[in-house]
Design an enzyme around this catalytic site. Sequence first.
Site, short mmCIF file in Angstrom:
data_model
loop_
_atom_site.label_atom_id
_atom_site.label_comp_id
_atom_site.label_asym_id
_atom_site.label_seq_id
_atom_site.Cartn_x
_atom_site.Cartn_y
_atom_site.Cartn_z
N TRP A 234 0.81 -1.22 0.00
CA TRP A 234 0.00 0.00 0.00
C TRP A 234 0.84 1.27 0.00
O TRP A 234 0.32 2.36 -0.23
CB TRP A 234 -0.90 0.02 1.23
CG TRP A 234 -2.07 -0.91 1.16
CD1 TRP A 234 -2.28 -1.92 0.25
CD2 TRP A 234 -3.21 -0.91 2.02
NE1 TRP A 234 -3.46 -2.56 0.51
CE2 TRP A 234 -4.06 -1.96 1.60
CE3 TRP A 234 -3.59 -0.15 3.11
CZ2 TRP A 234 -5.27 -2.25 2.23
CZ3 TRP A 234 -4.80 -0.44 3.75
CH2 TRP A 234 -5.63 -1.47 3.31
N HIS B 138 13.10 -1.88 -0.94
CA HIS B 138 12.32 -1.34 -2.05
C HIS B 138 13.07 -0.16 -2.66
O HIS B 138 13.75 0.59 -1.96
CB HIS B 138 10.94 -0.90 -1.55
CG HIS B 138 9.97 -0.61 -2.65
ND1 HIS B 138 9.98 0.59 -3.34
CD2 HIS B 138 8.97 -1.35 -3.20
CE1 HIS B 138 9.03 0.57 -4.25
NE2 HIS B 138 8.40 -0.59 -4.18
N GLU C 174 11.61 -5.67 -9.17
CA GLU C 174 10.83 -4.52 -9.59
C GLU C 174 11.72 -3.56 -10.38
O GLU C 174 12.52 -2.83 -9.79
CB GLU C 174 10.24 -3.77 -8.39
CG GLU C 174 9.17 -4.53 -7.64
CD GLU C 174 8.40 -3.60 -6.71
OE1 GLU C 174 7.19 -3.48 -6.89
OE2 GLU C 174 9.01 -2.98 -5.83
N GLY D 288 4.79 2.33 -10.69
CA GLY D 288 3.85 3.44 -10.68
C GLY D 288 3.76 4.23 -11.96
O GLY D 288 3.09 5.26 -12.00
#
Length: 253
Positions: A9, A91, A168, A174
């Site tokens: 999230w 991340h 990723e 995004g």
Amino acid sequence: MPQLIAGNWKMNGTLAGIAAYAAALRPASPGAELLVCPPAPLIAPLRAALDGAPVALGAQDCAVKRSGAHTGDLSADLLAELGATHVILGHSERRADHAESSATVREKARTAIAAGLVPIICVGETEAERDSGEAETVVRAQLAGSLPEELAGQTVPGVVAPGIIAYEPVWAIGTGRTPTEEDVAAMHASIRAALRRQLGAAGATMPILYGGSVKPSNAASLLALPEVGGALVGGASLKAEDFLAIASAAARD
């Protein structure tokens, strides 16, 4: 083994929205394993709202230290106490915004494992690194620096800590852009080979998730690729119906 669909999230979600989200997930049986990683303050409320539904909860980061005078840091032990079973580490947004090195990610992973959490260790290249042909080299270096010995059973003989890798590509997060299926398959194969070299037998079976603009419209094709063990989903995980649609795509694989 069922694929894992993990929702990140990021810094989104509200306490007021927890009930409706949980209500949508509670009756679902998509066939994939579900993991939701909300902001840390929402872990316990979401756990309560899910009311025993088979949905795991995770955090988005943890501190290197387990406790002490570290203002603002998140204790892995406390995250576990709140109900988290997993934690996202390394991340690209953490690596960029907080200057986290692979060495820091490795230490956080050790702390997470000691607290009983499964680390989801993120790797990925920038657009410039891919365009220059360095993508696989960059990702292999991140793996070499970020994975602790516990994942290979080298700390306690015979005890292999569970772990997960999430690939990723930074330029796909995004943006709505995704690499070609051929690029994803090639990178996941490269990661698998690196894991085998680095971790031995444990590296042959460690799940490798794909992340980066995963959505219901592209989930089935991405999740059907070799060595893709699931997805780390960003924006699409904020809507329960989209998150479940992605999980259903995994179940059809």
